[in-house]
Design an enzyme around this catalytic site. Structure first.
Site, PDB file in Angstrom:
ATOM      1  N   HIS A 276     139.444 -10.400  52.234  1.00  0.00           N
ATOM      2  CA  HIS A 276     140.738 -10.797  51.648  1.00  0.00           C
ATOM      3  C   HIS A 276     141.900 -10.661  52.635  1.00  0.00           C
ATOM      4  O   HIS A 276     143.044 -10.896  52.270  1.00  0.00           O
ATOM      5  CB  HIS A 276     141.029  -9.967  50.393  1.00  0.00           C
ATOM      6  CG  HIS A 276     140.021 -10.178  49.311  1.00  0.00           C
ATOM      7  ND1 HIS A 276     140.077 -11.226  48.424  1.00  0.00           N
ATOM      8  CD2 HIS A 276     138.903  -9.492  48.995  1.00  0.00           C
ATOM      9  CE1 HIS A 276     139.049 -11.165  47.601  1.00  0.00           C
ATOM     10  NE2 HIS A 276     138.316 -10.118  47.929  1.00  0.00           N
TER      11      HIS A 276
ATOM     12  N   SER B 163     139.515  -5.720  46.561  1.00  0.00           N
ATOM     13  CA  SER B 163     139.587  -6.990  45.846  1.00  0.00           C
ATOM     14  C   SER B 163     140.168  -6.889  44.440  1.00  0.00           C
ATOM     15  O   SER B 163     140.706  -7.858  43.929  1.00  0.00           O
ATOM     16  CB  SER B 163     138.214  -7.648  45.809  1.00  0.00           C
ATOM     17  OG  SER B 163     137.241  -6.745  45.361  1.00  0.00           O
TER      18      SER B 163
ATOM     19  N   LYS C 109     137.480 -17.797  51.392  1.00  0.00           N
ATOM     20  CA  LYS C 109     138.691 -17.371  50.681  1.00  0.00           C
ATOM     21  C   LYS C 109     139.916 -18.033  51.344  1.00  0.00           C
ATOM     22  O   LYS C 109     140.086 -19.225  51.182  1.00  0.00           O
ATOM     23  CB  LYS C 109     138.737 -15.849  50.612  1.00  0.00           C
ATOM     24  CG  LYS C 109     137.664 -15.392  49.596  1.00  0.00           C
ATOM     25  CD  LYS C 109     137.342 -13.955  49.546  1.00  0.00           C
ATOM     26  CE  LYS C 109     136.257 -13.765  48.475  1.00  0.00           C
ATOM     27  NZ  LYS C 109     135.479 -12.553  48.658  1.00  0.00           N
TER      28      LYS C 109
HETATM   29  C1  LIG Z   1     134.046 -12.280  48.381  1.00  0.00           C
HETATM   30  C2  LIG Z   1     133.672 -11.046  49.102  1.00  0.00           C
HETATM   31  C3  LIG Z   1     132.439 -10.953  49.780  1.00  0.00           C
HETATM   32  C4  LIG Z   1     131.407 -12.012  49.694  1.00  0.00           C
HETATM   33  O1  LIG Z   1     131.724 -13.131  50.466  1.00  0.00           O
HETATM   34  P1  LIG Z   1     131.069 -14.515  50.142  1.00  0.00           P
HETATM   35  O2  LIG Z   1     131.235 -15.330  51.373  1.00  0.00           O
HETATM   36  O3  LIG Z   1     131.813 -15.063  48.971  1.00  0.00           O
HETATM   37  O4  LIG Z   1     129.634 -14.258  49.808  1.00  0.00           O
HETATM   38  C5  LIG Z   1     132.196  -9.818  50.518  1.00  0.00           C
HETATM   39  N1  LIG Z   1     133.087  -8.795  50.551  1.00  0.00           N
HETATM   40  C6  LIG Z   1     134.257  -8.856  49.893  1.00  0.00           C
HETATM   41  C7  LIG Z   1     135.206  -7.697  49.962  1.00  0.00           C
HETATM   42  C8  LIG Z   1     134.576  -9.968  49.127  1.00  0.00           C
HETATM   43  O5  LIG Z   1     135.723 -10.014  48.447  1.00  0.00           O
END
Ligand SMILES: *Cc1c(COP(=O)(O)O)cnc(C)c1O
Length: 383
Positions: free
Chosen positions: A204, A176, A237
């Site tokens: 992502h 990320s 996302k």
């Molecule tokens: C954003 C994210 C999460 C968490 O997901 P949410 O649905 O926002 O709680 C988990 N793992 C990664 C790699 C992320 O980027």
């Protein structure tokens, strides 16, 4: 008792105090924050779907029919036909036998890891994994071994040394803060060799990777992955809604329904969100031009940055970090952009290693070429 006022002042002094800004528009490339309009490179809305009218409409229709709340956990009466159908659609979408919805990716990671390994197990984790995977490993009470970022030799050494009964390799697929990809086929080979689970967090990658946006498995053409593979994607996302799902074998999903505490002991997400995700899946699959556009914007940014004094990190994903190095320089740059009406966050230690402060430029299919050019011009002025 901790002195909260003093500790907050300490954070202020170190330049580490985090503050929220108030978003007054929908999410997108252009947003209103604290009463001001900005061009934003600061969301995970990679496909520009968060404010898509067809998705909002699907939620509205479902809310009109079924109301706003699920009213119960999945194992009581909260498991709605909209959830059930969506799980089938998601499994099919990623090409795995079965899928299970969770309220968030954070909860999914806690629930899955603790259901698969315990005190006599071991978790092998890339050093740059998301915080929720770190917390999941800690909560599982398994032996927590972190390997150097992307270093398969280090990982194999740790696997070889371990005599844990249950082993689980956990990795972000797209990191990320760096935007690079995990070497999934090689990880799968190690998982097979050492009889470990391979847990892929494709938060992502889902919607973005692969021609059809099916995610990291499509990207690497892993069409018939075996039963040691556990796939997670989040739906807040690229999918532009909320929630997460885990996919794998039928037995895995049955086990999680029975053992994943963050699945069992929480209220189901509103059925209207399941309807919204269903609508989003149709757009992800049906509008490949969003990914084509994203790729061309990434190219445009890379070309433009070549004449700036800072390098982009090696990434082909919409996460394009501009490596600045010094914390204060990174902050000054983010401030300078903000004065010019552009939002782009400075990421500093401890989120990233010392001396690698960066601007995390996050691109979206909703950006125009002119938006990229405006960012490049502003960076040129600040250089
Ligand atoms: C954003 C994210 C999460 C968490 O997901 P949410 O649905 O926002 O709680 C988990 N793992 C990664 C790699 C992320 O980027």
């Amino acid at each position: 008792m901790i002195d909260l006022e003093a500790r907050l002042a300490e954070l202020d002094g170190q330049g580490l105090r985090r503050r929220r800004r108030v978003l007054e528009s929908g999410q997108g490339a252009h947003v209103t924050v604290d009463g001001r309009d900005f061009l934003s490179f600061a969301s995970n809305d990679y496909l520009g779907l968060a404010a898509h009218p067809a998705i909002a409409e699907a939620a509205r229709t479902a809310a009109a029919e079924y109301g706003a709340g699920a009213g119960a956990a999945h194992l009581l009466t909260g498991h709605h036909v909209l959830h059930h159908r969506l799980e089938q659609e998601l499994a099919e979408f990623v090409g795995l036998p079965a899928a299970l919805l969770f309220s968030t990716g954070y909860m999914a990671n806690l629930g899955v890891v603790t259901a698969l390994v315990g005190r006599d197990g071991a978790v092998f984790a890339d050093r740059l994994n998301h915080a929720s995977l770190v917390d999941a490993a800690l909560l599982s009470r398994a032996d927590h071994r972190r390997y150097r970022h992307g270093d398969l030799t280090h990982l194999e050494q740790l696997l070889r040394e371990s005599d844990a009964k249950d082993k689980l390799i956990a990795t972000d697929t797209v990191f990320s803060m760096d935007g690079d990809l995990a070497p999934v086929p090689e990880l799968l080979a190690l998982a097979e060799k050492y009889k470990a689970w391979l847990y892929l967090d494709d938060a992502h990658g889902f919607g973005v990777l692969g021609e059809q946006g099916h995610g990291v498995l499509e990207h690497y053409r892993l069409t018939a992955p075996d039963s040691r593979l556990v796939y997670l994607a989040t739906l807040g996302k690229a999918a532009g809604v909320s929630g997460a799902f885990v996919a794998g074998s039928e037995a895995l999903v049955e086990w999680l329904v029975n053992k994943a505490r963050t699945y069992i002991y929480t209220t189901a997400t509103p059925p209207m969100l399941a309807a919204a995700v269903s609508a989003s899946l149709k757009l992800i699959a049906g509008e490949p031009q969003r990914r084509v556009r994203l790729a061309s914007l990434i190219d445009r940014l890379k070309t433009g940055v070549a004449s700036l004094p800072w390098p982009l990190m090696a990434s082909d994903t919409p996460i394009q970090p501009l490596l600045i190095g010094d914390n204060h320089d990174a902050l000054r740059l983010a401030d300078g952009l903000r004065e010019r009406g552009i939002l782009c966050p400075a990421i500093r230690p401890p989120t990233v290693p010392e001396g690698s402060a960066r601007l995390r430029i996050s691109l979206s299919a909703a950006h125009a070429e002119a938006d990229i050019d405006r960012l490049l011009t502003a960076l040129g002025e600040l250089a």
